[in-house]
Design a protein around this motif. Structure first.
Motif, PDB file in Angstrom:
ATOM      1  N   LEU A 399      22.188 -43.614 -23.921  1.00  0.00           N
ATOM      2  CA  LEU A 399      21.703 -44.034 -22.610  1.00  0.00           C
ATOM      3  C   LEU A 399      20.818 -42.973 -21.972  1.00  0.00           C
ATOM      4  O   LEU A 399      19.828 -43.290 -21.297  1.00  0.00           O
ATOM      5  CB  LEU A 399      22.893 -44.358 -21.698  1.00  0.00           C
ATOM      6  CG  LEU A 399      23.716 -45.596 -22.079  1.00  0.00           C
ATOM      7  CD1 LEU A 399      24.912 -45.734 -21.135  1.00  0.00           C
ATOM      8  CD2 LEU A 399      22.857 -46.854 -22.025  1.00  0.00           C
ATOM      9  N   PHE A 400      21.166 -41.704 -22.183  1.00  0.00           N
ATOM     10  CA  PHE A 400      20.351 -40.617 -21.630  1.00  0.00           C
ATOM     11  C   PHE A 400      18.944 -40.637 -22.215  1.00  0.00           C
ATOM     12  O   PHE A 400      17.940 -40.544 -21.484  1.00  0.00           O
ATOM     13  CB  PHE A 400      21.032 -39.276 -21.904  1.00  0.00           C
ATOM     14  CG  PHE A 400      20.203 -38.084 -21.527  1.00  0.00           C
ATOM     15  CD1 PHE A 400      20.071 -37.701 -20.194  1.00  0.00           C
ATOM     16  CD2 PHE A 400      19.548 -37.338 -22.497  1.00  0.00           C
ATOM     17  CE1 PHE A 400      19.298 -36.612 -19.845  1.00  0.00           C
ATOM     18  CE2 PHE A 400      18.783 -36.245 -22.158  1.00  0.00           C
ATOM     19  CZ  PHE A 400      18.653 -35.876 -20.823  1.00  0.00           C
ATOM     20  N   PHE A 401      18.850 -40.776 -23.531  1.00  0.00           N
ATOM     21  CA  PHE A 401      17.529 -40.805 -24.163  1.00  0.00           C
ATOM     22  C   PHE A 401      16.757 -42.067 -23.790  1.00  0.00           C
ATOM     23  O   PHE A 401      15.533 -42.040 -23.670  1.00  0.00           O
ATOM     24  CB  PHE A 401      17.663 -40.695 -25.679  1.00  0.00           C
ATOM     25  CG  PHE A 401      17.935 -39.293 -26.156  1.00  0.00           C
ATOM     26  CD1 PHE A 401      16.949 -38.329 -26.084  1.00  0.00           C
ATOM     27  CD2 PHE A 401      19.164 -38.950 -26.664  1.00  0.00           C
ATOM     28  CE1 PHE A 401      17.191 -37.031 -26.515  1.00  0.00           C
ATOM     29  CE2 PHE A 401      19.419 -37.656 -27.093  1.00  0.00           C
ATOM     30  CZ  PHE A 401      18.431 -36.696 -27.019  1.00  0.00           C
ATOM     31  N   GLY A 405      13.157 -41.816 -22.069  1.00  0.00           N
ATOM     32  CA  GLY A 405      12.000 -42.485 -22.643  1.00  0.00           C
ATOM     33  C   GLY A 405      11.374 -43.482 -21.683  1.00  0.00           C
ATOM     34  O   GLY A 405      10.152 -43.581 -21.584  1.00  0.00           O
ATOM     35  N   GLY A 406      12.221 -44.210 -20.943  1.00  0.00           N
ATOM     36  CA  GLY A 406      11.680 -45.150 -19.968  1.00  0.00           C
ATOM     37  C   GLY A 406      10.941 -44.453 -18.845  1.00  0.00           C
ATOM     38  O   GLY A 406       9.869 -44.897 -18.420  1.00  0.00           O
ATOM     39  N   CYS A 407      11.502 -43.357 -18.358  1.00  0.00           N
ATOM     40  CA  CYS A 407      10.829 -42.608 -17.283  1.00  0.00           C
ATOM     41  C   CYS A 407       9.514 -42.014 -17.762  1.00  0.00           C
ATOM     42  O   CYS A 407       8.507 -42.026 -17.036  1.00  0.00           O
ATOM     43  CB  CYS A 407      11.748 -41.507 -16.758  1.00  0.00           C
ATOM     44  SG  CYS A 407      13.211 -42.118 -15.895  1.00  0.00           S
ATOM     45  N   TYR A 408       9.497 -41.499 -18.989  1.00  0.00           N
ATOM     46  CA  TYR A 408       8.258 -40.923 -19.523  1.00  0.00           C
ATOM     47  C   TYR A 408       7.194 -42.001 -19.674  1.00  0.00           C
ATOM     48  O   TYR A 408       6.028 -41.806 -19.319  1.00  0.00           O
ATOM     49  CB  TYR A 408       8.527 -40.257 -20.865  1.00  0.00           C
ATOM     50  CG  TYR A 408       7.283 -39.716 -21.531  1.00  0.00           C
ATOM     51  CD1 TYR A 408       6.745 -38.490 -21.150  1.00  0.00           C
ATOM     52  CD2 TYR A 408       6.643 -40.436 -22.547  1.00  0.00           C
ATOM     53  CE1 TYR A 408       5.602 -37.999 -21.754  1.00  0.00           C
ATOM     54  CE2 TYR A 408       5.501 -39.955 -23.152  1.00  0.00           C
ATOM     55  CZ  TYR A 408       4.985 -38.729 -22.754  1.00  0.00           C
ATOM     56  OH  TYR A 408       3.850 -38.254 -23.347  1.00  0.00           O
ATOM     57  N   THR A 413       2.893 -41.927 -19.266  1.00  0.00           N
ATOM     58  CA  THR A 413       1.948 -42.702 -20.062  1.00  0.00           C
ATOM     59  C   THR A 413       1.133 -43.647 -19.201  1.00  0.00           C
ATOM     60  O   THR A 413      -0.085 -43.782 -19.365  1.00  0.00           O
ATOM     61  CB  THR A 413       2.706 -43.496 -21.139  1.00  0.00           C
ATOM     62  OG1 THR A 413       3.552 -42.606 -21.869  1.00  0.00           O
ATOM     63  CG2 THR A 413       1.731 -44.175 -22.086  1.00  0.00           C
ATOM     64  N   ALA A 414       1.807 -44.309 -18.255  1.00  0.00           N
ATOM     65  CA  ALA A 414       1.080 -45.223 -17.372  1.00  0.00           C
ATOM     66  C   ALA A 414       0.082 -44.473 -16.500  1.00  0.00           C
ATOM     67  O   ALA A 414      -1.020 -44.975 -16.217  1.00  0.00           O
ATOM     68  CB  ALA A 414       2.069 -45.998 -16.502  1.00  0.00           C
ATOM     69  N   ASN A 415       0.438 -43.248 -16.084  1.00  0.00           N
ATOM     70  CA  ASN A 415      -0.470 -42.473 -15.251  1.00  0.00           C
ATOM     71  C   ASN A 415      -1.732 -42.095 -16.026  1.00  0.00           C
ATOM     72  O   ASN A 415      -2.855 -42.200 -15.523  1.00  0.00           O
ATOM     73  CB  ASN A 415       0.245 -41.214 -14.751  1.00  0.00           C
ATOM     74  CG  ASN A 415      -0.605 -40.430 -13.773  1.00  0.00           C
ATOM     75  OD1 ASN A 415      -1.427 -40.992 -13.069  1.00  0.00           O
ATOM     76  ND2 ASN A 415      -0.409 -39.127 -13.738  1.00  0.00           N
ATOM     77  N   LEU A 416      -1.568 -41.653 -17.277  1.00  0.00           N
ATOM     78  CA  LEU A 416      -2.725 -41.306 -18.094  1.00  0.00           C
ATOM     79  C   LEU A 416      -3.587 -42.529 -18.374  1.00  0.00           C
ATOM     80  O   LEU A 416      -4.823 -42.465 -18.347  1.00  0.00           O
ATOM     81  CB  LEU A 416      -2.263 -40.679 -19.412  1.00  0.00           C
ATOM     82  CG  LEU A 416      -1.716 -39.254 -19.328  1.00  0.00           C
ATOM     83  CD1 LEU A 416      -1.232 -38.808 -20.692  1.00  0.00           C
ATOM     84  CD2 LEU A 416      -2.773 -38.297 -18.800  1.00  0.00           C
ATOM     85  N   ALA A 417      -2.957 -43.675 -18.653  1.00  0.00           N
ATOM     86  CA  ALA A 417      -3.721 -44.897 -18.890  1.00  0.00           C
ATOM     87  C   ALA A 417      -4.504 -45.296 -17.642  1.00  0.00           C
ATOM     88  O   ALA A 417      -5.657 -45.741 -17.733  1.00  0.00           O
ATOM     89  CB  ALA A 417      -2.784 -46.028 -19.312  1.00  0.00           C
TER      90      ALA A 417
END
Length: 556
Positions: A399-401, A405-408, A413-417
């Motif tokens: 659950l931690f990972f 991964g969801g936060c990243y 990723t969305a910010n760079l896109a």
């Protein structure tokens, strides 16, 4: 999505679909909604070859020359040429739908309205349109929707409430009426849901998901029978259905991953098909290339040729890329451009999503589920006095990972896109502005060209005279060498200023050409710093194409 899933969703959410009575032109609506199988005179279970034969037969019957020979009679009725043309267009639409496996699946599950809903989601997903369809829907459709929603949430919420209430009463001193209740009876909401979902899988003929669901339900049944002391087995034997369930899920994930890889390898653009498949370049006896005498497009092919190509390739639909006026989209495309275009297509993105989903499923089975099941069996069968929080440690780690991964993906990723999209839009409008200014200044450039040439000749003449003077002075002074260095190594500030004005996409491409990975970069400043350091170190691209320099005689 499977056919049974589409049918179920269309039945549940029929209130959101457009109603047949809403069409203002009833005749056109009846023609458009005529059954495709009836148009081609085939059954709903007809094979692809039967559909192809029926389409060819109907097309010949509607041919203008054949109709004139029969006195414009078609199926016992006299029709006009316009009616024959409209009839042929309907049959072609029917064949295009039924010959495509995906479109045929959507048509079989959802019909005309559902097919239009899926193929044209921009209008159908409008909240105003959905609410308007809901307001115009029948009372039966609205009642069905509300009842099913309440029933679903009721089953979802009642089951954990009953389980928690029984555990609380078992741990309490005074207990309660649920303390002696059977675990099998307590899981009635789950059994109802299991039967309902199993019926859907049976109707949809989903064999592997049905076996997986039966294995999972069997594991829950064995576990409840163990809690009620009906079974005296050890937990390692009680969990056998869960072993089967995880194994079947791993097999399904493996198959889904292989299917996604095979689909991605078969994908090609229509330009690639037309250039390298349809108009394939041949060779003569001496090995010289022979160009095709006539260039054919995909639309020029016959039905048999299209079917043969569709069996070998998956033709993707590449979304148009923004380009400034004056840029040509018909330039020669190399293999790297072809791969980049395929990756932007919705078909590739869908296959990539299936591949990633299969990988996540396999990862969940290997990392949290198997270790968790082993620790629980050891805790229960061997009587270990371990802390249950530590027993479920594999679940907490997974659950931690998942959260990380969801936060990243959401934040980074969305910010760079988003930054790349903004940069592409700014570049597009800048090119558009430059093209407009260049178009407006074409007339003035012709008048100024002569003056610029004269000024350049004067500057070149002055420079040549100065060089001759300097050379004569140096020779007279007995100097053997002349220092003509006019360039210097760019300063660090110049490199940083130049890189700072570049976009994230351009920086990433240059770094990847140097062999520098950018997977861990999140902010634009990290890209800028890496590229500045690379340029300071004087790195060159790993694979750099050698091109013959074009020598200008005037420069010589």
């Amino acid at each position: 999505m499977k056919t049974y899933q589409l049918k179920f969703l269309a039945w549940v959410f029929s209130a959101f679909l457009p109603q047949d009575d809403d069409d203002t032109n009833n005749n056109h609506h009846q023609e458009q909604c005529e059954d495709y199988y009836a148009l081609l005179d085939v059954t709903n279970h007809a094979k692809a070859d039967d559909i192809k034969k029926a389409y060819r037969k109907k097309s010949l019957q509607l041919h203008p020359d054949k109709l004139r020979q029969r006195g414009m009679k078609y199926e016992g009725q006299i029709i006009t040429e316009d009616e024959a043309r409209a009839r042929f267009q309907q049959m072609k639409a029917a064949y295009d739908t039924l010959s495509d496996p995906k479109k045929r699946q959507l048509y079989d599950a959802l019909g005309h309205k559902g097919l239009d809903f899926v193929q044209n989601p921009s209008h159908a997903w409008d909240p105003h349109v959905l609410l308007g369809n809901l307001a115009k829907s029948s009372l039966m459709d609205r009642t069905k929707l509300i009842t099913l929603v309440l029933l679903f949430f009721g089953l979802v919420l009642v089951q954990p409430i009953l389980l928690c209430a029984k555990v609380d009463q078992m741990l309490a001193r005074n207990g309660g009426f649920l303390e002696g209740a059977s675990w099998i009876a307590l899981c009635v909401p789950f059994w109802l849901y299991a039967v309902f979902y199993g019926v859907l899988l049976i109707v949809g003929k989903a064999v592997l998901p049905l076996v997986q669901w039966f294995a999972f339900v069997g594991g829950v049944l064995f576990l409840t029978m163990k809690f009620d002391n009906i079974l005296s087995w050890k937990y390692s034997l009680v969990f056998i259905p869960f072993y089967v369930w995880m194994s079947l899920r791993a097999v399904g994930a493996r198959q889904q991953k292989s299917k996604a890889n095979a689909d991605m390898e078969k994908m090609a653009t229509i330009e690639y098909i037309e250039k390298y498949v349809i108009n394939e370049t041949g060779q003569d006896e001496e090995g010289n290339d022979i160009e095709a005498q006539m260039h054919r497009t995909y639309n020029d092919l016959s039905t048999e040729e299209k079917d043969e190509i569709n069996e070998k390739y998956i033709i993707v639909h590449v979304p148009p890329k923004a380009s400034a006026p004056g840029e040509s989209d018909n330039e020669e495309i190399d293999m790297e451009d072809e791969l980049e275009r395929i990756e932007r297509s919705p078909e590739y993105q869908e296959a990539l999503a299936r591949h990633e989903d299969a990988s996540k499923t396999f990862f969940r089975i290997m990392v949290p589920e198997i270790p968790l099941l082993v620790l629980v069996i050891v805790q229960l069968d061997m009587g270990k006095d371990w802390n249950w929080g530590l027993t479920f440690l594999p679940l907490w780690i997974a659950l931690f990972f998942e959260c990380c991964g969801g936060c990243y993906g959401f934040c980074c990723t969305a910010n760079l896109a988003h930054i790349e999209v903004q940069e592409e839009m700014a570049e597009h409008f800048e090119k558009k502005k430059e093209a407009k200014e260049a178009h407006e200044g074409d007339d003035g450039n012709e008048d100024n060209s002569n003056e610029e040439k004269e000024s350049e000749e004067e500057v070149v003449g002055d420079a040549s005279a100065k060089i001759d003077d300097v050379t004569a002075d140096n020779v007279g002074a007995g100097k053997a060498e002349v220092d003509i260095t006019v360039t210097a190594e760019p300063a660090t500030e110049t490199i940083e200023a130049e890189v700072s004005t570049m976009g994230v996409k351009a920086i990433r491409e240059e770094l990847e050409s140097y062999g520098i990975s950018t997977a861990t970069f999140v902010e634009k400043s990290e890209f800028v710093t890496a590229l500045v350091n690379a340029r300071k170190e004087g790195k060159t691209p790993i694979e750099k194409k050698s091109e013959d320099p074009v020598v200008n005689e005037e420069d010589e």
